[in-house]
Design a protein around this motif. Sequence first.
Motif, PDB file in Angstrom:
ATOM      1  N   ALA A 211      40.816  33.055  29.297  1.00  0.00           N
ATOM      2  CA  ALA A 211      39.649  33.425  30.016  1.00  0.00           C
ATOM      3  C   ALA A 211      39.761  32.748  31.677  1.00  0.00           C
ATOM      4  O   ALA A 211      39.503  33.601  32.564  1.00  0.00           O
ATOM      5  CB  ALA A 211      38.274  33.150  29.488  1.00  0.00           C
ATOM      6  N   LEU A 212      39.962  31.475  31.554  1.00  0.00           N
ATOM      7  CA  LEU A 212      40.240  30.912  33.078  1.00  0.00           C
ATOM      8  C   LEU A 212      41.453  31.596  33.636  1.00  0.00           C
ATOM      9  O   LEU A 212      41.328  31.710  34.930  1.00  0.00           O
ATOM     10  CB  LEU A 212      40.409  29.467  32.757  1.00  0.00           C
ATOM     11  N   GLY A 213      42.553  31.775  33.040  1.00  0.00           N
ATOM     12  CA  GLY A 213      43.655  32.280  33.404  1.00  0.00           C
ATOM     13  C   GLY A 213      43.553  33.748  34.079  1.00  0.00           C
ATOM     14  O   GLY A 213      44.014  34.206  35.171  1.00  0.00           O
ATOM     15  N   GLY A 214      42.672  34.516  33.179  1.00  0.00           N
ATOM     16  CA  GLY A 214      42.308  35.791  33.681  1.00  0.00           C
ATOM     17  C   GLY A 214      41.623  35.849  35.028  1.00  0.00           C
ATOM     18  O   GLY A 214      41.634  36.738  35.957  1.00  0.00           O
ATOM     19  N   ALA A 215      40.796  34.687  35.102  1.00  0.00           N
ATOM     20  CA  ALA A 215      39.943  34.875  36.384  1.00  0.00           C
ATOM     21  C   ALA A 215      40.845  34.339  37.564  1.00  0.00           C
ATOM     22  O   ALA A 215      40.637  34.980  38.752  1.00  0.00           O
ATOM     23  CB  ALA A 215      38.927  33.494  36.194  1.00  0.00           C
ATOM     24  N   VAL A 216      41.887  33.438  37.269  1.00  0.00           N
ATOM     25  CA  VAL A 216      42.706  33.432  38.425  1.00  0.00           C
ATOM     26  C   VAL A 216      43.468  34.685  38.767  1.00  0.00           C
ATOM     27  O   VAL A 216      43.570  35.132  40.176  1.00  0.00           O
ATOM     28  CB  VAL A 216      43.869  32.471  37.970  1.00  0.00           C
ATOM     29  N   VAL A 217      43.817  35.525  37.796  1.00  0.00           N
ATOM     30  CA  VAL A 217      44.616  36.826  38.120  1.00  0.00           C
ATOM     31  C   VAL A 217      43.626  37.668  38.972  1.00  0.00           C
ATOM     32  O   VAL A 217      43.973  38.513  39.896  1.00  0.00           O
ATOM     33  CB  VAL A 217      45.238  37.418  37.192  1.00  0.00           C
ATOM     34  N   TRP A 218      42.412  37.710  38.587  1.00  0.00           N
ATOM     35  CA  TRP A 218      41.406  38.790  39.016  1.00  0.00           C
ATOM     36  C   TRP A 218      41.088  38.628  40.332  1.00  0.00           C
ATOM     37  O   TRP A 218      41.030  39.264  41.163  1.00  0.00           O
ATOM     38  CB  TRP A 218      40.249  38.779  38.028  1.00  0.00           C
TER      39      TRP A 218
END
Length: 530
Positions: free
Chosen positions: A499-506
């Motif tokens: 979830a944290l990695g997805g936030a970085v990408v988004w």
Amino acid sequence: MTDAAASAARTAPAAPERPKLVLTALILGALVCNINLAAANIALPDIGDAFGAGQTSLNLVAVGCSLGLAMSVLYLGAVADRYGRKQLLVLGLGLTVIISFFAAFAASVEMLIVARIVTGIAAGMAYPVTLSLITALWGPGKQRTLAIALWSAVSATATVIGSVLAGIVLLWFWWGSAFLLAVPFALGGFVLVWLFVPSHVAENKEKVDHLGGIISVFMIGSIVLGLSTVFVPETATFGLILLIAAVVLIALFAWRQLTASSPLYDLAVARRRMFWAPATGGLIVFGSLMGAMFVGQQFQQNILGYSTLDASLSIVPAGIGLLAVAPQSAKLVISRGSRFTMMLGFGFVLVGFITMLFWNETTPFWYVSIAYLVIGIGAGFAMTPASRAITESTPVRRVGMASATADLQRDLGGSIMQGVLGAILAAGFAHVFGKLISESSEASSISDQVTAALQASYASALHVADQYPQYKDQIIQAAQQSLETGAIAAYAVGAIAIALGGAVVWFFLPKKSRELELVASYEKADAEKP
């Protein structure tokens, strides 16, 4: 870069001579490294039984290869850029053959850990070079993107191939046979690279920052080992010391790279949005894939009672998912951009981890396989845009840095996530088992030595059960309950990381139109540099 060098980079051929043979050779090199990364996971229960090893030692066996690779990949990537990528690739494949036998016939778990780390260093000579040579030999455009997509898919699928082959050979042979699986692939890759891969393509003549390279080795080693030990009560102090040392070494490495005349790692390039954002996202998603398999293999064999073959077959859907979506991932990167494709991948991986949270001792085989399939699809979508974005935003003279970073996504990510999830598994196992012991009516009669052995690992608890047959059923039941609780905690941490990695990408990767503008601006700036 000089005008001549810039012109040469812009007019590079679309593909090398004999492109299929060259790509096959490079993919074999990557395949060898990833088979070695995966083989240990299937063999862990047997290794634990053979040596009576604790969970922390088993974690280090599993993480040893990716640790050695992660520690060395930056330094050796720069060495390859300067002194010869093909030459280092051949050396790495040759060393892999030799050290594989040391691992297979290790006389102690400590010797096995050392052999695994050296295996990783051999992979550090070979693995980053495979992507460097693809970037140098294929010009920018569709063919390079497709070559990277195939390299990414096969590299990751090698994890599944290694697991399946290990599961098969362990039905008939001892645990060490799993570490010999890469030998025939390494020998084949050695011959093909020697015969068909060109030498000294788009390499630089800058001095190698050896001091920065040595600092990077200790820096990454401290990070991974610190995270692998800080969550376990018995090694928490040691882990904390390593993490403090890692912070100091990170600062020292940054200072060195800012002041060195020929830095190992160009921080000006690393600060680029199309470099650090996909690198961070890729590190998390690739690491989570490795961590899921590491914890999952122990869960399946110890809780679900799978044979090594059944455990390896359950993850085959992950490889199917990776291969199936690789061509679609390449097309999506071209049509929709890196951000869209990576977010799609993160979504699938998150669903896979959430599925794992519902595993228990009655979970059917098909449900386990579905989780791996979804994670494989997600990783397949995420890998190509992450690797491509990094290489596209890096000048060709620094392609070794780009490929090393792409490798670090998998290897540092794998080391960290296997270390963290393995530590969570170990801590959860020890905590629950300790609680069960304290609640037992026999608690007062259990010595501190026996308590420590029961809490060390599942394999260690089984050894104790054999010594006290009158309590065997209770010990095995407690060990399974403890391992299941620790595994679920590890999956929960993995889901949070995704979830944290997805936030970085988004939030930090731009949409396609802005991505194209940024890449074009990077190319212009690099062409203007002396």
